[in-house]
Design an enzyme around this catalytic site. Structure first.
Site, PDB file in Angstrom:
ATOM      1  CD  GLN A 181      67.541-100.360  31.721  1.00 28.41           C
ATOM      2  OE1 GLN A 181      69.035 -99.741  31.696  1.00 28.41           O
ATOM      3  NE2 GLN A 181      66.745-100.752  31.130  1.00 28.41           N
ATOM      4  NE  ARG A 185      60.996 -99.913  19.907  1.00 27.78           N
ATOM      5  CZ  ARG A 185      60.003 -99.886  20.652  1.00 27.78           C
ATOM      6  NH1 ARG A 185      58.896 -99.245  20.378  1.00 27.78           N
ATOM      7  NH2 ARG A 185      59.184-100.777  21.044  1.00 27.78           N
ATOM      8  CB  ALA A 197      59.879-101.645  26.218  1.00 30.90           C
ATOM      9  CD  GLU A 244      61.619 -97.139  25.473  1.00 32.07           C
ATOM     10  OE1 GLU A 244      63.144 -97.004  24.642  1.00 32.07           O
ATOM     11  OE2 GLU A 244      60.570 -97.220  25.216  1.00 32.07           O
TER      12      GLU A 244
END
Length: 764
Positions: A198, A311, A517, A718
């Site tokens: 990625q 997070r 993200a 996500e």
């Protein structure tokens, strides 16, 4: 216009016919070498003797490398330079690569790796959160603490208070395509690497470091991955570095791929958490003060654990206004696989903590959990009266839509009527219990490391009117390439088939951020838009000069270019511009505006916007066996003005199933020796097709993003994962129907864990 249309995935025919090319499908040059790691068999200790004689003499083996044979430490870490490619004498976890076998075939390398004779001096291993706390084994000097107001005082003066704990396990990524890489040596010592990653730029950086080369001498290409989910953000570094080092040593092409069991044993998982809480609340269940303690098991190396734990803290509020809150986060070092990025990146863990709190409070005050949730929501935002409430980290919540969204979902799925029906069922059935839960999602979109919020693109228009687009995002099945192609087609007014998206390539777009993200479409879509607009405006300016008209009179639509009322095919316009010596190539660049974040202080605006959604799940459990099923799930999800509703609905469906799997069937088990026992499909249970709810309704909230994103869309990678929380809360609701204490159900909620929780609530 090509955007906002439900175009199918660009590679869908290739996927279903098996023609899609992955790393393992790339035709290899003659004399390609293959690699396999020899793995440590203890969780912590020293290697006192390493006999590789049988390995070196095994059929097909060309060479065997130990740490001392490498051109340096060949560090694999994405963050802290603490992950050497090979262990050396000091073993940090069971499954750590100790040596590297180079052979003429994949099978020969794997067979030979098993022949090593290793003598160990074992040391006590730290495997659990409790052991790490006792040993003060951490990645920071102490806990990270963020707070607002006076949480302790608010709890002490509240009419009611309670304490609780929730434990949640990790999760194996289980991408269909395992990790793989190929290195092809070039003239002058340069290196071309094909990697299932990625983050091609990170692979480029780590390979260049290992070979003592500038990054410009290493080119990394990624056409597609067979799934990533965060597991290919940093975990592919080791394979790419290994291939490049051996290719440099031998001058031959080199390939490496993990078999599934090696992939399980070597690579990191989702971080497992323990969250302790103390909450003060009023008679209606409104939270007045809240204290969280997050305990994060990070594994042996730092990897991305600090931002993951951050997070989790950032999403400790989820959708709720918490006037007085204290969040204390412990990042604990253990002798297990180094936990890494996974879809949601800590957000699901933090969000599950606050959802447990709301569920527990609702049980204590005897109200419907949905009523307690909505009573604690942030204030609704509107253009006329924007909200002034802020998150615990100081970001104003100006786009809160969950009041209306939740009400619409509750009406669509007949929540009130089904709540009554579930109660009637449970009253009439002593053994089979049903549960129902509706839970919200508020998920921040942007990298919390601010400088990563940037993207580049390269667009070529050829003289025949065809268009070739390259950008820094990677395709892992989520449909990013199709969305970006739709953007390019819309900017040029072309049919989608005129746009070709090429493999992600560090030689075409440099210094890219990871496709993570949930930022892939936001960042790369805007970068491609900028590049396309530059070329389009050049063509328009040239044609306007020729026609002696204003640039505004040049229009691009339906494959045609209209100039002062006269139309020509786009290909003709491109040919004229080429012959007029107009550049038909451009780069594009985008950086996310408004974001700024101080992680030490825990203050700032880490996110450009929030994505929202809600899910309602109904479940049934057998109280004699713990067996359970999801009967129905309804989801209403906020994708802004969706770039592609078909792809976005697919992401919502897949995200929910994966989230539900994390919280129900996917159990990682280590024994006391530190060996992962669930390292194959036979013992690690991802959801199957039959685990989907038989009634599964997914729809998109139809409203544009308030922020100026690409065509006012919102990220959708996500956020849907957290809809799986509704399943765990519904299972808790079903157990609560048996009476007694609040069912403190931990995750994953396997049948065994459900039975244990049932025993706890029945025997007060």
């Amino acid at each position: 216009m090509s955007v906002s249309k439900p175009h199918p995935h660009d590679s869908a025919p290739l996927h279903v016919t098996g023609a899609a090319r992955y790393i393992d499908d790339i035709p290899l040059p003659a004399n390609t070498l293959h690699l396999a790691f020899g793995l440590a068999e203890i969780a912590h200790g020293r290697i006192s003797a390493l006999d590789l004689g049988a390995v070196r003499s095994a059929p097909g083996v060309v060479m065997v490398l130990e740490a001392k044979d490498l051109p340096g430490d060949c560090d694999c870490s994405p963050s802290n330079h603490d992950e050497p490619l090979l262990s050396g004498a000091h073993v940090q976890y069971l499954g750590q690569p100790v040596f590297l076998v180079v052979a003429t075939s994949h099978l020969a390398a794997r067979k030979a790796a098993r022949l090593a004779k290793v003598d160990y001096q074992p040391r006590d291993a730290i495997l659990t959160i409790e052991e790490a706390l006792a040993a003060d084994s951490r990645f920071e000097d102490g806990p990270r603490i963020w707070e607002r107001g006076e949480a302790g005082e608010a709890i002490d003066t509240a009419p009611h208070r309670l304490e609780g704990r929730i434990e949640m396990g990790g999760q194996e990524h289980f991408y269909l395509e395992g990790h793989a890489a190929i290195a092809l040596p070039q003239d002058g010592g340069d290196m071309v690497v094909h990697s299932s990653t990625q983050h091609p730029t990170e692979v480029q950086h780590k390979v260049a470091h290992a070979l003592h080369l500038p990054m410009s001498a290493v080119r990394v290409e990624t056409r597609r991955m067979g799934g990533g989910f965060g597991g290919k953000e940093s975990q592919g570094n080791a394979l790419a570095i290994s291939c490049a080092v051996v290719a440099r040593m031998t001058g031959k092409p080199v390939k490496m791929r993990y078999d599934r069991d090696d992939d399980f044993m070597i690579t990191g998982k989702r971080h497992d958490f323990r969250i302790d809480y103390t909450v003060g609340y009023d008679d209606d269940g409104r939270i007045l003060g809240l204290e969280f303690q997050h305990f994060t098991r990070c594994g042996w190396a730092q990897d991305l654990s600090l931002p993951v734990a951050d997070r989790a803290m950032l999403h400790a509020d989820n959708a709720y206004w918490l006037p007085h809150i204290r969040i204390e986060s412990h990042r604990l070092r253990t002798n297990t696989q180094s936990a890494t990025a996974y879809r949601g990146f800590g957000g699901p863990q933090g969000m599950l903590g606050i959802e447990r709190v709301l569920d527990h409070v609702a049980h204590a005050v005897g109200r419907d959990p949905l009523q307690v949730r909505t009573a604690n929501y942030y204030a609704p935002a509107s253009d006329a009266a924007p909200a002034v409430q802020t998150t615990p980290y100081g970001q104003p919540v100006q786009d809160f839509i969950l009041h209306d969204l939740t009400a619409k979902l509750a009406a669509q799925c007949n929540y009130a009527e089904r709540r009554k029906a579930v109660a009637e069922w449970n009253a009439a059935n002593p053994l089979i219990k049903r549960g129902l839960a509706l839970t919200p999602v508020k998920f921040g979109i942007s990298f919390t490391l601010t400088h990563l919020n940037q993207a580049g693109a390269l667009v070529h228009v050829y003289q025949d009117g065809s268009v070739r687009v390259n950008h820094g995002g990677t395709e892992m099945g989520q449909g990013l390439f199709q969305k970006v192609a739709q953007v390019a087609a819309a900017r040029f007014g072309l049919p989608l088939e005129a746009i070709q998206i090429t493999a992600t390539d560090t030689a075409k777009v440099p210094n890219t951020s990871a496709t993570a993200a949930s930022s892939g479409s936001d960042l790369n879509g805007m970068a491609v838009k900028a590049a396309c607009d530059t070329i389009r405006d050049r063509i328009a300016g040239f044609l306007a000069d020729q026609a002696q008209c204003a640039i505004a009179e040049v229009q691009f639509a339906d494959g045609m270019v209209s100039v002062a009322g006269q139309s020509m095919p786009f290909a003709e316009a491109a040919k004229r511009a080429y012959e007029g010596r107009v550049s038909l190539s451009s780069t594009g660049f985008y950086k996310t505006p408004h974001v700024a974040w101080d992680r030490i202080a825990g203050q700032g605006r880490p996110f450009l916007y929030f994505a929202y959604g809600a899910a309602c799940s109904e479940v049934v459990i057998d109280t004699l066996t713990g067996e359970n099923r999801i009967l129905r799930t309804d989801i209403l999800h906020d994708a802004g003005a969706s770039l592609n509703p078909a792809l976005d609905i697919g992401q919502v469906e897949g995200g929910f199933v994966q989230g539900a799997g994390w919280l129900t069937t996917e159990e990682l088990v280590w024994d006391r020796a530190g060996r992962l026992r669930t390292h194959a499909p036979s013992t690690y249970k991802i959801p199957a097709c039959s685990d989907r709810p038989p009634v599964f309704n997914v729809s998109l909230w139809d409203a544009p993003n308030r922020e100026d994103t690409i065509y006012r869309s919102k990220a959708v990678g996500e956020p849907p994962f957290m809809h799986g929380i509704s399943v765990l809360m519904a299972l808790s609701d079903a157990i609560a129907a048996c009476g007694g204490l609040y069912p403190a159900l931990n995750a994953p909620a396997t049948p065994e864990r459900i039975l244990t929780t049932l025993d706890q609530v029945r025997h007060v």
